[in-house]
Design a protein around this motif. Sequence first.
Motif, PDB file in Angstrom:
ATOM      1  N   ASP A   1      -2.085  -8.858   9.803  1.00  0.00           N
ATOM      2  CA  ASP A   1      -1.212  -9.975  10.168  1.00  0.00           C
ATOM      3  C   ASP A   1       0.234  -9.479  10.172  1.00  0.00           C
ATOM      4  O   ASP A   1       0.672  -8.797   9.237  1.00  0.00           O
ATOM      5  CB  ASP A   1      -1.378 -11.100   9.150  1.00  0.00           C
ATOM      6  N   GLU A   2       0.984  -9.804  11.212  1.00  0.00           N
ATOM      7  CA  GLU A   2       2.354  -9.312  11.328  1.00  0.00           C
ATOM      8  C   GLU A   2       3.212  -9.689  10.118  1.00  0.00           C
ATOM      9  O   GLU A   2       4.137  -8.967   9.755  1.00  0.00           O
ATOM     10  CB  GLU A   2       2.997  -9.838  12.619  1.00  0.00           C
ATOM     11  N   LYS A   3       2.898 -10.811   9.492  1.00  0.00           N
ATOM     12  CA  LYS A   3       3.648 -11.227   8.302  1.00  0.00           C
ATOM     13  C   LYS A   3       3.429 -10.262   7.133  1.00  0.00           C
ATOM     14  O   LYS A   3       4.200 -10.265   6.170  1.00  0.00           O
ATOM     15  CB  LYS A   3       3.233 -12.637   7.893  1.00  0.00           C
ATOM     16  N   LYS A   4       2.385  -9.439   7.207  1.00  0.00           N
ATOM     17  CA  LYS A   4       2.058  -8.500   6.133  1.00  0.00           C
ATOM     18  C   LYS A   4       2.566  -7.083   6.417  1.00  0.00           C
ATOM     19  O   LYS A   4       2.349  -6.175   5.605  1.00  0.00           O
ATOM     20  CB  LYS A   4       0.537  -8.454   5.934  1.00  0.00           C
ATOM     21  N   TRP A   5       3.216  -6.882   7.556  1.00  0.00           N
ATOM     22  CA  TRP A   5       3.666  -5.538   7.908  1.00  0.00           C
ATOM     23  C   TRP A   5       4.686  -5.007   6.899  1.00  0.00           C
ATOM     24  O   TRP A   5       4.646  -3.838   6.530  1.00  0.00           O
ATOM     25  CB  TRP A   5       4.259  -5.519   9.318  1.00  0.00           C
ATOM     26  N   GLY A   6       5.618  -5.867   6.471  1.00  0.00           N
ATOM     27  CA  GLY A   6       6.614  -5.438   5.498  1.00  0.00           C
ATOM     28  C   GLY A   6       5.982  -5.045   4.176  1.00  0.00           C
ATOM     29  O   GLY A   6       6.374  -4.054   3.543  1.00  0.00           O
ATOM     30  N   GLU A   7       4.971  -5.807   3.783  1.00  0.00           N
ATOM     31  CA  GLU A   7       4.247  -5.498   2.544  1.00  0.00           C
ATOM     32  C   GLU A   7       3.555  -4.138   2.652  1.00  0.00           C
ATOM     33  O   GLU A   7       3.588  -3.333   1.722  1.00  0.00           O
ATOM     34  CB  GLU A   7       3.219  -6.596   2.280  1.00  0.00           C
ATOM     35  N   LEU A   8       2.937  -3.892   3.799  1.00  0.00           N
ATOM     36  CA  LEU A   8       2.267  -2.607   3.997  1.00  0.00           C
ATOM     37  C   LEU A   8       3.288  -1.466   4.008  1.00  0.00           C
ATOM     38  O   LEU A   8       3.046  -0.398   3.431  1.00  0.00           O
ATOM     39  CB  LEU A   8       1.477  -2.630   5.314  1.00  0.00           C
ATOM     40  N   ALA A   9       4.429  -1.702   4.646  1.00  0.00           N
ATOM     41  CA  ALA A   9       5.477  -0.681   4.672  1.00  0.00           C
ATOM     42  C   ALA A   9       5.937  -0.330   3.258  1.00  0.00           C
ATOM     43  O   ALA A   9       6.172   0.832   2.934  1.00  0.00           O
ATOM     44  CB  ALA A   9       6.664  -1.162   5.509  1.00  0.00           C
ATOM     45  N   GLN A  10       6.058  -1.355   2.405  1.00  0.00           N
ATOM     46  CA  GLN A  10       6.460  -1.112   1.022  1.00  0.00           C
ATOM     47  C   GLN A  10       5.432  -0.252   0.290  1.00  0.00           C
ATOM     48  O   GLN A  10       5.787   0.637  -0.494  1.00  0.00           O
ATOM     49  CB  GLN A  10       6.617  -2.449   0.292  1.00  0.00           C
ATOM     50  N   LYS A  11       4.171  -0.506   0.541  1.00  0.00           N
ATOM     51  CA  LYS A  11       3.124   0.252  -0.129  1.00  0.00           C
ATOM     52  C   LYS A  11       3.140   1.720   0.310  1.00  0.00           C
ATOM     53  O   LYS A  11       2.964   2.624  -0.514  1.00  0.00           O
ATOM     54  CB  LYS A  11       1.761  -0.371   0.165  1.00  0.00           C
ATOM     55  N   VAL A  12       3.339   1.932   1.604  1.00  0.00           N
ATOM     56  CA  VAL A  12       3.423   3.303   2.098  1.00  0.00           C
ATOM     57  C   VAL A  12       4.631   3.989   1.466  1.00  0.00           C
ATOM     58  O   VAL A  12       4.557   5.144   1.018  1.00  0.00           O
ATOM     59  CB  VAL A  12       3.515   3.325   3.638  1.00  0.00           C
ATOM     60  N   ARG A  13       5.745   3.286   1.386  1.00  0.00           N
ATOM     61  CA  ARG A  13       6.963   3.834   0.789  1.00  0.00           C
ATOM     62  C   ARG A  13       6.753   4.210  -0.668  1.00  0.00           C
ATOM     63  O   ARG A  13       7.226   5.256  -1.123  1.00  0.00           O
ATOM     64  CB  ARG A  13       8.084   2.811   0.926  1.00  0.00           C
ATOM     65  N   SER A  14       6.035   3.373  -1.397  1.00  0.00           N
ATOM     66  CA  SER A  14       5.841   3.630  -2.820  1.00  0.00           C
ATOM     67  C   SER A  14       5.078   4.924  -3.067  1.00  0.00           C
ATOM     68  O   SER A  14       5.244   5.571  -4.103  1.00  0.00           O
ATOM     69  CB  SER A  14       5.110   2.456  -3.480  1.00  0.00           C
ATOM     70  N   VAL A  15       4.233   5.309  -2.107  1.00  0.00           N
ATOM     71  CA  VAL A  15       3.495   6.570  -2.218  1.00  0.00           C
ATOM     72  C   VAL A  15       4.345   7.742  -1.735  1.00  0.00           C
ATOM     73  O   VAL A  15       4.483   8.766  -2.417  1.00  0.00           O
ATOM     74  CB  VAL A  15       2.173   6.514  -1.417  1.00  0.00           C
ATOM     75  N   LEU A  16       4.963   7.595  -0.571  1.00  0.00           N
ATOM     76  CA  LEU A  16       5.627   8.725   0.070  1.00  0.00           C
ATOM     77  C   LEU A  16       6.953   9.109  -0.569  1.00  0.00           C
ATOM     78  O   LEU A  16       7.442  10.216  -0.342  1.00  0.00           O
ATOM     79  CB  LEU A  16       5.839   8.418   1.550  1.00  0.00           C
ATOM     80  N   LYS A  17       7.548   8.231  -1.359  1.00  0.00           N
ATOM     81  CA  LYS A  17       8.827   8.581  -1.981  1.00  0.00           C
ATOM     82  C   LYS A  17       8.687   9.777  -2.923  1.00  0.00           C
ATOM     83  O   LYS A  17       9.671  10.450  -3.233  1.00  0.00           O
ATOM     84  CB  LYS A  17       9.398   7.383  -2.728  1.00  0.00           C
ATOM     85  N   GLU A  18       7.463  10.062  -3.356  1.00  0.00           N
ATOM     86  CA  GLU A  18       7.218  11.210  -4.234  1.00  0.00           C
ATOM     87  C   GLU A  18       6.883  12.485  -3.465  1.00  0.00           C
ATOM     88  O   GLU A  18       6.627  13.524  -4.066  1.00  0.00           O
ATOM     89  CB  GLU A  18       6.064  10.886  -5.197  1.00  0.00           C
ATOM     90  N   TYR A  19       6.888  12.392  -2.132  1.00  0.00           N
ATOM     91  CA  TYR A  19       6.488  13.541  -1.312  1.00  0.00           C
ATOM     92  C   TYR A  19       7.536  13.808  -0.222  1.00  0.00           C
ATOM     93  O   TYR A  19       7.328  13.493   0.956  1.00  0.00           O
ATOM     94  CB  TYR A  19       5.122  13.295  -0.680  1.00  0.00           C
TER      95      TYR A  19
END
Length: 367
Positions: A241-259
Amino acid sequence: MPQQNVVMSDTKSGINTAVTVAQKPPAVPRGYIPYPYPRSRRVLKNLEINGEQRINAWVDSMRASSPTNAKSTPSLAEEQYKSWILHHPSALDMFEQIVDASKGKQIVMFLDYDGTLSPIVDDPDRAFMSDSMRQTVRKLARSFPTAIVTGRCIDKVYNFVRLEELYYAGSHGMDIKGPSKSFKINKQDKESEEVVFQPASEFLPMIDEVYQQLVEKSKSTPGARVENNKFCISVHFRCVDEKKWGELAQKVRSVLKEYPKLRLTQGRKVLEIRPTIKWDKGMALEFLLESLGLANCTDVFPIYIGDDKTDEDAFKKLRDRGQGLGILVSKFPKDTSASYSLQEPNEVMDFLQRLVEWKQVRARSRV
């Protein structure tokens, strides 16, 4: 001229061969089809995301990478497309101009997979190629050196295509293999050798580690799908759902900030995580031309057909080389460095069939 040394491995002999790849394009040859002036395009170049404002910008970029016709009125969308098609005419309508420009030159074909040879589908594991498209690509490969250049890993795309005559460049060109079936290259009369090139091998453990974390993180986002493409990771949000795109982006960010050695790019309803090495589909195209002995030739005519943002690197590479042309597959106006357009895979198949028929007619006329 700056050059880069890479290694090609002959899997049959186990011998590694150093190949020097020129980093600057050769002089512009005659028969070059000019590209429109490149427009700017937004790309996520780093993973430093801070605050709500940056997440909103990320979501806006996700929307821009996945255009639809839903938000335009029919009349406005039609006018926009008419204006766009003037600068990116149909490759089918301009077929005679294209083959005229290629006369006396070696055509080399480069094809994206998803959205180009197969339709875009909700389930990436069901992006099947039609039998008629497979037969067309088989004939194409018998007429011209042909490569599939895709974000998929090689094993997955080969399972879809199932043709031994092709070059395969998977993971956006970070995993390259040559044909397992020998064939003759036009005008050079020599058999191709199997090419194996993997410039990002050292990143494999890191990519596997990040993949596992993203799978866990995305479980709570309905419709999200994480795909391991060996040298890159794809986070599909086509069914989110497009309303969840920001939430998904945050989750990806939380992982990739360490890499910090991984970077993020975008495609059609997909986030792509790749190593930070300077390698993309455009450089894969150049490497394959080098492997064919055609990189510094003025009588080569590469044609690249693709539908995604990652294909722009290849379109730009051809423009910079001043050779051949790019064809964007899209029903909607997009900023692109491609010269021509096709609307969907069926039109791609029609274009490839016409190329094969044109080659056959030329061959008969020489007899």
